[in-house]
Write a protein that holds these residues in place. Structure first.
Motif, PDB file in Angstrom:
ATOM      1  N   THR A 212      17.403   5.754  10.442  1.00  0.00           N
ATOM      2  CA  THR A 212      16.484   6.233   9.302  1.00  0.00           C
ATOM      3  C   THR A 212      15.500   7.025  10.152  1.00  0.00           C
ATOM      4  O   THR A 212      14.395   6.541  10.607  1.00  0.00           O
ATOM      5  N   SER A 214      12.664   9.414  12.172  1.00  0.00           N
ATOM      6  CA  SER A 214      11.423   9.571  11.711  1.00  0.00           C
ATOM      7  C   SER A 214      10.774  10.836  12.578  1.00  0.00           C
ATOM      8  O   SER A 214      10.697  10.920  13.782  1.00  0.00           O
ATOM      9  N   ASP A 218       4.722  11.660  11.158  1.00  0.00           N
ATOM     10  CA  ASP A 218       4.578  11.017   9.960  1.00  0.00           C
ATOM     11  C   ASP A 218       4.625   9.506  10.419  1.00  0.00           C
ATOM     12  O   ASP A 218       4.078   8.723   9.734  1.00  0.00           O
ATOM     13  N   GLY A 239      11.531   7.236   8.634  1.00  0.00           N
ATOM     14  CA  GLY A 239      11.763   8.159   7.695  1.00  0.00           C
ATOM     15  C   GLY A 239      12.497   7.129   6.430  1.00  0.00           C
ATOM     16  O   GLY A 239      12.977   5.986   6.690  1.00  0.00           O
ATOM     17  N   HIS A 301       7.135   7.985   2.600  1.00  0.00           N
ATOM     18  CA  HIS A 301       7.462   8.600   4.100  1.00  0.00           C
ATOM     19  C   HIS A 301       8.235   9.836   3.752  1.00  0.00           C
ATOM     20  O   HIS A 301       8.511  10.121   2.736  1.00  0.00           O
ATOM     21  N   ASN A 303      11.468  12.426   3.898  1.00  0.00           N
ATOM     22  CA  ASN A 303      13.029  12.191   3.809  1.00  0.00           C
ATOM     23  C   ASN A 303      13.482  13.220   5.083  1.00  0.00           C
ATOM     24  O   ASN A 303      12.363  13.738   5.632  1.00  0.00           O
ATOM     25  N   GLY A 307      11.266  15.949   6.851  1.00  0.00           N
ATOM     26  CA  GLY A 307      10.662  15.889   8.254  1.00  0.00           C
ATOM     27  C   GLY A 307      11.224  17.090   9.175  1.00  0.00           C
ATOM     28  O   GLY A 307      10.447  17.451   9.864  1.00  0.00           O
TER      29      GLY A 307
END
Ligand code: NAP
Length: 320
Positions: A212, A214, A218, A239, A301, A303, A307
């Motif tokens: 996932t 990131s 973020d 993420g 957060h 996606n 991102g």
């Protein structure tokens, strides 16, 4: 609020610094270790070496911060697998010292941990309260660090992140030229090659396949939200969407407007396991759930495409 930040020359820490100063005007004190930032920092600094627990204590005692964001971690993760004495010192003894001194001075400790506390069995995607099941010594040390922080420091948050990418604002212009076994820096590497119209041949075995990922800014927003919060426990600062390496490469090409035809999966014959000899075992699947963290922090957060689009904007405009 006065925050002591470790690891400010790193990918995550440089984004904490940028977001804290550009968006929130927080007073930061940055711990310096080996590298000097190539872009000027507008904050005080203090020396800190994780190999020297006394320097960890004295940095906190001299700064007397309201909060500590602990981003620093050894950059040579492969060495951790073979040099356990060193690994234990920098990731466990140092974390113990930090947790104890934060308790003594009444500072809140935000400990940055990793999706790699998982990956050896269990049931991905892993929730905040899933039991750790690390696939390597690095993940084991992170799990020990988490346990020390939660048991020694009453005002704490554990922030697990995953596959971080984005600009390192302490070293602008740095390019990631190789594919790593984890998800960290992967979109940086894809952009480096695709903008030169070079093919991206994505590994599909031996390495971290599912994650996932990131965007670093973020993650920084999440860490700063946690520092200002009074909630204790484990949070997933990553993420909100899971992806394979290949899907991430394809999405990077699309969002940046590069030729998607340059991206393909490696053929079995192209996956030379000897290239990975001596490197740490990567968990195949280290996806994290974020629903509980989003609900507790009341913060959504990014996606994958959000991102990557924000990463592109940051590269073009030079700010978060
Ligand atoms: N990047 C990812 O994909 C990812 C994924 C999951 C979790 N994390 C976690 O997120 C945190 C930040 O990662 P990152 O990617 O920003 O790391 P990074 O870019 O490799 O930076 C590491 C930072 O730690 C500092 N450091 C290294 N050894 C030290 C020592 N002995 N004493 C004091 N400082 C030391 C480095 O200082 P110098 O620059 O002076 O060497 C640097 O500032 C780490 O805890 C990492 O485990 C990262």
């Amino acid at each position: 609020m006065k925050i002591l930040l470790t690891g400010g020359t790193g990918l995550v820490g440089s984004n904490v610094m940028k977001v804290a100063q550009e968006k929130y005007g927080v007073q930061l004190i940055a711990a310096l270790y080996h590298r000097r930032p190539k872009a000027a920092w507008k904050c005080e600094t203090v020396g800190l070496d994780l190999e020297d627990a006394a320097s960890v204590r004295s940095a906190v005692e001299s700064c007397r911060p309201d909060g500590v964001i602990h981003c620093a971690a050894p950059r040579d993760e492969d060495r951790l697998e073979i040099d356990h004495t060193w690994g234990w010192a920098v990731m466990v003894t140092a974390t113990r010292a930090l947790a104890e001194v934060c308790r003594e001075v009444g500072a809140r400790l935000v400990f940055v941990s990793s999706d790699w506390v998982f990956g050896n069995g269990g049931q991905p995607p892993y929730a905040e309260d899933s039991p750790p099941c690390p696939a390597n010594y690095f993940g084991f040390l992170k799990a020990v660090g988490e346990t020390l922080v939660s048991s020694l420091c009453p005002n704490y948050a554990i922030a697990r992140t995953a596959g971080v990418y984005g600009p390192n604002w302490s070293d602008p212009g740095y390019e990631q030229r190789e594919e790593g076994i984890g998800f960290g820096w992967l979109p940086n590497y894809f952009v480096y090659r695709l903008k030169r119209a070079e093919p991206v041949v994505v590994w599909t075995d031996y390495v971290n396949i599912w994650s996932t990922p990131s965007l670093a800014s973020d993650v920084a927003e999440g860490l700063l939200a946690l520092t200002g919060s009074d909630q204790q426990g484990i949070f997933h600062c990553c993420g909100r969407e899971e992806v394979t390496r290949l899907e991430l490469a394809q999405a990077t090409a699309e969002v940046f407007g590069f030729d998607r035809g340059l991206v393909r999966a490696a053929l079995p014959a192209e996956m030379d396991a000897s290239r990975l000899a001596g490197k740490l075992n990567a968990p195949g699947d280290s996806r994290l759930q974020v629903a509980a963290t989003e609900a507790r922090l009341k913060r959504r957060h990014l996606n994958i495409r959000e991102g990557l689009a924000e990463y592109r904007r940051q590269l073009e405009q030079g700010h978060v």
